[in-house]
Design a protein around this motif. Structure first.
Motif, PDB file in Angstrom:
ATOM      1  N   LEU A 123      -6.407   6.290  -5.700  1.00  0.00           N
ATOM      2  CA  LEU A 123      -5.551   5.810  -4.531  1.00  0.00           C
ATOM      3  C   LEU A 123      -4.627   4.440  -5.210  1.00  0.00           C
ATOM      4  CD1 LEU A 123      -4.888   5.896  -1.740  1.00  0.00           C
ATOM      5  CD2 LEU A 123      -6.610   4.252  -1.291  1.00  0.00           C
ATOM      6  N   ARG A 124      -5.387   3.577  -5.914  1.00  0.00           N
ATOM      7  CA  ARG A 124      -4.684   2.316  -6.397  1.00  0.00           C
ATOM      8  C   ARG A 124      -3.710   2.669  -7.229  1.00  0.00           C
ATOM      9  NH1 ARG A 124      -8.798   0.471  -8.494  1.00  0.00           N
ATOM     10  NH2 ARG A 124      -8.401   0.921 -10.546  1.00  0.00           N
ATOM     11  N   VAL A 125      -3.940   3.594  -8.038  1.00  0.00           N
ATOM     12  CA  VAL A 125      -2.729   3.889  -9.071  1.00  0.00           C
ATOM     13  C   VAL A 125      -1.509   4.534  -8.344  1.00  0.00           C
ATOM     14  CG1 VAL A 125      -2.182   5.435 -10.996  1.00  0.00           C
ATOM     15  CG2 VAL A 125      -4.283   4.174 -11.146  1.00  0.00           C
ATOM     16  N   GLY A 126      -1.754   5.449  -7.516  1.00  0.00           N
ATOM     17  CA  GLY A 126      -0.459   6.044  -6.664  1.00  0.00           C
ATOM     18  C   GLY A 126       0.165   5.023  -5.855  1.00  0.00           C
ATOM     19  N   VAL A 127      -0.698   3.799  -5.293  1.00  0.00           N
ATOM     20  CA  VAL A 127       0.265   3.025  -4.513  1.00  0.00           C
ATOM     21  C   VAL A 127       0.962   2.161  -5.488  1.00  0.00           C
ATOM     22  CG1 VAL A 127      -0.230   0.918  -3.344  1.00  0.00           C
ATOM     23  CG2 VAL A 127      -1.642   2.852  -2.969  1.00  0.00           C
ATOM     24  N   GLU A 128       0.257   1.942  -6.563  1.00  0.00           N
ATOM     25  CA  GLU A 128       1.156   1.139  -7.535  1.00  0.00           C
ATOM     26  C   GLU A 128       2.431   2.109  -7.916  1.00  0.00           C
ATOM     27  OE1 GLU A 128      -1.561   0.596 -11.023  1.00  0.00           O
ATOM     28  OE2 GLU A 128      -2.648  -1.324  -9.917  1.00  0.00           O
ATOM     29  N   ARG A 129       2.482   3.258  -7.871  1.00  0.00           N
ATOM     30  CA  ARG A 129       3.666   3.888  -8.388  1.00  0.00           C
ATOM     31  C   ARG A 129       4.748   3.792  -7.350  1.00  0.00           C
ATOM     32  NH1 ARG A 129       2.671   9.317 -12.173  1.00  0.00           N
ATOM     33  NH2 ARG A 129       4.558   8.763 -13.631  1.00  0.00           N
ATOM     34  N   LEU A 130       4.267   4.200  -5.960  1.00  0.00           N
ATOM     35  CA  LEU A 130       5.253   3.728  -4.691  1.00  0.00           C
ATOM     36  C   LEU A 130       5.703   2.306  -4.764  1.00  0.00           C
ATOM     37  CD1 LEU A 130       2.905   5.785  -2.158  1.00  0.00           C
ATOM     38  CD2 LEU A 130       5.241   6.461  -3.202  1.00  0.00           C
ATOM     39  N   GLU A 131       4.822   1.464  -5.219  1.00  0.00           N
ATOM     40  CA  GLU A 131       5.538   0.034  -5.005  1.00  0.00           C
ATOM     41  C   GLU A 131       6.413  -0.056  -6.153  1.00  0.00           C
ATOM     42  OE1 GLU A 131       1.644  -2.248  -3.068  1.00  0.00           O
ATOM     43  OE2 GLU A 131       1.599  -2.128  -5.138  1.00  0.00           O
ATOM     44  N   SER A 132       6.213   0.576  -7.282  1.00  0.00           N
ATOM     45  CA  SER A 132       7.129   0.493  -8.481  1.00  0.00           C
ATOM     46  C   SER A 132       8.542   0.934  -8.043  1.00  0.00           C
ATOM     47  CB  SER A 132       6.756   1.229  -9.720  1.00  0.00           C
ATOM     48  OG  SER A 132       6.839   2.466  -9.592  1.00  0.00           O
ATOM     49  N   TRP A 133       8.666   1.952  -7.038  1.00  0.00           N
ATOM     50  CA  TRP A 133       9.921   2.358  -6.324  1.00  0.00           C
ATOM     51  C   TRP A 133      10.569   1.396  -5.525  1.00  0.00           C
ATOM     52  CZ3 TRP A 133       8.088   7.975  -4.965  1.00  0.00           C
ATOM     53  CH2 TRP A 133       7.600   8.537  -6.110  1.00  0.00           C
ATOM     54  N   GLY A 134      10.013   0.416  -5.368  1.00  0.00           N
ATOM     55  CA  GLY A 134      10.472  -0.646  -4.391  1.00  0.00           C
ATOM     56  C   GLY A 134       9.991  -0.603  -2.665  1.00  0.00           C
ATOM     57  N   LEU A 135       9.176   0.447  -2.621  1.00  0.00           N
ATOM     58  CA  LEU A 135       8.525   0.638  -1.391  1.00  0.00           C
ATOM     59  C   LEU A 135       7.273  -0.224  -1.112  1.00  0.00           C
ATOM     60  CD1 LEU A 135       8.751   4.686  -1.442  1.00  0.00           C
ATOM     61  CD2 LEU A 135      10.246   3.147  -0.383  1.00  0.00           C
ATOM     62  N   ARG A 136       7.017  -0.529   0.196  1.00  0.00           N
ATOM     63  CA  ARG A 136       5.889  -1.119   0.530  1.00  0.00           C
ATOM     64  C   ARG A 136       4.881  -0.158   1.051  1.00  0.00           C
ATOM     65  NH1 ARG A 136       6.832  -3.727   5.360  1.00  0.00           N
ATOM     66  NH2 ARG A 136       8.604  -2.837   5.751  1.00  0.00           N
ATOM     67  N   VAL A 137       3.501  -0.557   0.883  1.00  0.00           N
ATOM     68  CA  VAL A 137       2.677   0.570   1.261  1.00  0.00           C
ATOM     69  C   VAL A 137       1.735  -0.139   2.193  1.00  0.00           C
ATOM     70  CG1 VAL A 137       0.809   1.912   0.235  1.00  0.00           C
ATOM     71  CG2 VAL A 137       2.701   1.741  -1.031  1.00  0.00           C
ATOM     72  N   ARG A 138       1.190   0.628   3.428  1.00  0.00           N
ATOM     73  CA  ARG A 138       0.154  -0.016   4.250  1.00  0.00           C
ATOM     74  C   ARG A 138      -0.822   1.415   4.449  1.00  0.00           C
ATOM     75  NH1 ARG A 138       2.604  -1.579   9.675  1.00  0.00           N
ATOM     76  NH2 ARG A 138       3.104  -3.384   8.464  1.00  0.00           N
ATOM     77  N   LEU A 139      -1.985   1.093   3.834  1.00  0.00           N
ATOM     78  CA  LEU A 139      -3.098   1.774   3.784  1.00  0.00           C
ATOM     79  C   LEU A 139      -4.036   1.709   5.252  1.00  0.00           C
ATOM     80  CD1 LEU A 139      -4.703   0.978   0.398  1.00  0.00           C
ATOM     81  CD2 LEU A 139      -3.215   3.010   0.771  1.00  0.00           C
ATOM     82  N   ASP A 140      -4.403   2.653   5.790  1.00  0.00           N
ATOM     83  CA  ASP A 140      -5.175   2.977   7.051  1.00  0.00           C
ATOM     84  C   ASP A 140      -6.497   2.033   6.726  1.00  0.00           C
ATOM     85  OD1 ASP A 140      -5.737   4.208   9.658  1.00  0.00           O
ATOM     86  OD2 ASP A 140      -7.395   4.577   8.442  1.00  0.00           O
ATOM     87  N   ASP A 141      -7.106   1.477   7.648  1.00  0.00           N
ATOM     88  CA  ASP A 141      -8.144   0.667   7.472  1.00  0.00           C
ATOM     89  C   ASP A 141      -9.493   1.663   7.024  1.00  0.00           C
ATOM     90  OD1 ASP A 141      -7.125  -1.634   8.246  1.00  0.00           O
ATOM     91  OD2 ASP A 141      -7.738  -1.336  10.313  1.00  0.00           O
ATOM     92  N   HIS A 142      -9.239   2.797   7.541  1.00  0.00           N
ATOM     93  CA  HIS A 142     -10.363   3.735   6.890  1.00  0.00           C
ATOM     94  C   HIS A 142     -10.158   4.815   5.730  1.00  0.00           C
ATOM     95  CE1 HIS A 142     -12.471   2.707  10.819  1.00  0.00           C
ATOM     96  NE2 HIS A 142     -11.261   2.621  11.344  1.00  0.00           N
ATOM     97  N   VAL A 143      -9.092   4.435   5.182  1.00  0.00           N
ATOM     98  CA  VAL A 143      -8.733   5.416   4.048  1.00  0.00           C
ATOM     99  C   VAL A 143      -9.810   5.589   2.969  1.00  0.00           C
ATOM    100  CG1 VAL A 143      -7.741   3.578   2.611  1.00  0.00           C
ATOM    101  CG2 VAL A 143      -6.718   5.877   2.570  1.00  0.00           C
ATOM    102  N   LEU A 144     -10.594   4.775   2.850  1.00  0.00           N
ATOM    103  CA  LEU A 144     -11.798   4.941   1.893  1.00  0.00           C
ATOM    104  C   LEU A 144     -12.956   5.278   2.370  1.00  0.00           C
ATOM    105  CD1 LEU A 144     -10.807   2.167  -0.927  1.00  0.00           C
ATOM    106  CD2 LEU A 144     -10.352   4.477  -0.940  1.00  0.00           C
TER     107      LEU A 144
END
Length: 400
Positions: A123-144
């Motif tokens: 999940l962390r690596v995927g989030v980093e990729r989205l953020e590298s596109w200039g997007l903000r990411v909000r994870l749900d509180d229960h995602v893990l």
């Protein structure tokens, strides 16, 4: 800024009706309606339909009487007018679906876990990729989270349904990208309040595999185009080419015309066809048949992919769809990756034996599905399949 009501002059169901609106916000409108016991089911797109016998009481409660023409003018001026053609609503199979807005740098992506247990590192690596596109990411509180009883589910059904609802209704979010696949989305769709989800602004839904249940449900209930592509965790493991293809589709859709450009394919049945892209994971499509969320292939170019299925099970799944009439009216077939299947030669025989008799233009061995190099595929948009040359051309951009 006010809640407005027009005269009860609109006939339906043997009664006259008024329109109740706000020229400020939908939040103000819903709050006023709830306070005056106007049922939420009366809300449609940008207004409440209220019967004539409630008119006087609503005016007494503070609704301002105006003309029907003034209602339309005030809604339009406030940017709250939602025309039927541009609203999320049911659309017939084969119809081109409503396209959500493309993503821009700075947009927020909401990430719920709707299916299986999510890997924190992935999940962390995927989030980093989205953020590298200039997007903000909000994870749900229960995602893990992990369900306490069923080890293969990321939290209980009600928690996962609430996670998807929260992501979809988040006014800041422009996209919902599921955390991962696995299994569990079919247990969620029955718990969602689709009327309430239809009140939100259209947004991009991205995912594949188990997310096929969400793609089908969103198409069936909201009439909204979606994107069959990486979940957040698989995006982290995606090849550079695959990740860039998804980024372009989401953020620069005008640059994406041929979905099979630079991708290998093999012609099974020659020909050219035009239709709306539909489909996804074969097992999910077959198990959805007979439910209110199954959207048939009528008028569509069908995408099929799967993983870990023996040839005889693929045969059974295709036979189920054929016997149920799911392929009736289909226009073409794009067979993606069937990874982890026991005998690829026998699998090809099964796919050809079951699908070639439909007589539809068909290509196979397309890199779409459970691979790190998978091509993104928008669903609900029109395309032209040329099985002779192996192209799949969009007739207009996937997103607006």
């Amino acid at each position: 800024m006010a809640v407005l009501i027009d005269p009860p002059a609109w006939p339906a169901h043997g009664r006259l009706w008024s329109h109740l609106v706000s020229d400020s916000s939908f939040a103000e409108l819903h709050e006023f309606a709830a306070a005056n016991k106007v049922p939420r089911r009366g809300f449609e797109r940008d207004h409440y339909d209220v019967p004539a016998d409630l008119y006087d009481a609503l005016v007494t409660a503070g609704a301002k009487p105006v003309s029907s023409r003034d209602i339309v003018h005030r809604l339009s001026r406030a940017g709250l007018r939602r025309r039927k053609a541009h609203a999320m609503a049911r659309r017939e199979p084969g119809a081109v679906l409503l396209r959500p807005r493309r993503l821009q740098r700075g947009d927020l992506v909401a990430v719920p876990a709707t299916s299986g247990v999510v890997s924190a590192p992935g999940l962390r690596v995927g989030v980093e990729r989205l953020e590298s596109w200039g997007l903000r990411v909000r994870l749900d509180d229960h995602v893990l989270d992990r369900d306490s009883r069923l080890s293969y589910l990321a939290a209980g059904d009600d928690v996962r349904a609430a996670a998807f609802t929260g992501a979809w209704l988040d006014p800041e979010a422009s996209a919902v990208i599921v955390a991962r696949g696995g299994y569990g989305s079919q247990r969620v769709v029955d718990l969602l309040d689709w009327r309430r989800l239809a009140e939100a602004e259209p947004k991009v839904l991205v995912g594949f595999s188990d997310a096929t249940a969400l793609h089908q449900a969103v198409a069936a209930r909201l009439g909204l185009a979606t994107v069959h592509s990486h979940s957040v965790t698989s995006l982290g493991a995606a090849t550079t080419q695959s990740a860039e293809a998804l980024r372009r589709l989401l953020m620069e859709p005008d640059t994406v015309t041929d979905l099979l450009a630079d991708r290998a394919s093999e012609t099974v049945v020659a020909g050219i066809s035009r239709g709306v892209l539909v489909g996804g994971n074969l097992a999910l499509l077959a198990s959805d048949v007979g439910t209110p969320f199954s959207r048939s292939a009528a008028g569509g170019i069908v995408l099929l992919e799967d993983t870990g299925e023996a040839a005889y099970r693929v045969d059974r799944l295709l036979t189920q769809l054929l016997r149920a009439g799911w392929f009736a009216g289909a226009k073409g077939l794009v067979l993606g990756a069937f990874t982890g299947c026991d005998d690829p030669v026998e699998l090809d025989v099964v796919l050809e034996d079951r699908l070639a008799p439909l007589g539809l233009p068909m290509v196979r061995h397309v890199d779409v599905g459970h691979t790190s190099s998978s091509a993104p595929m928008p669903l609900g948009v029109e395309a032209v399949l040329d099985a002779d040359v192996g192209s799949l051309m969009l007739t207009r951009p996937a997103l607006v």
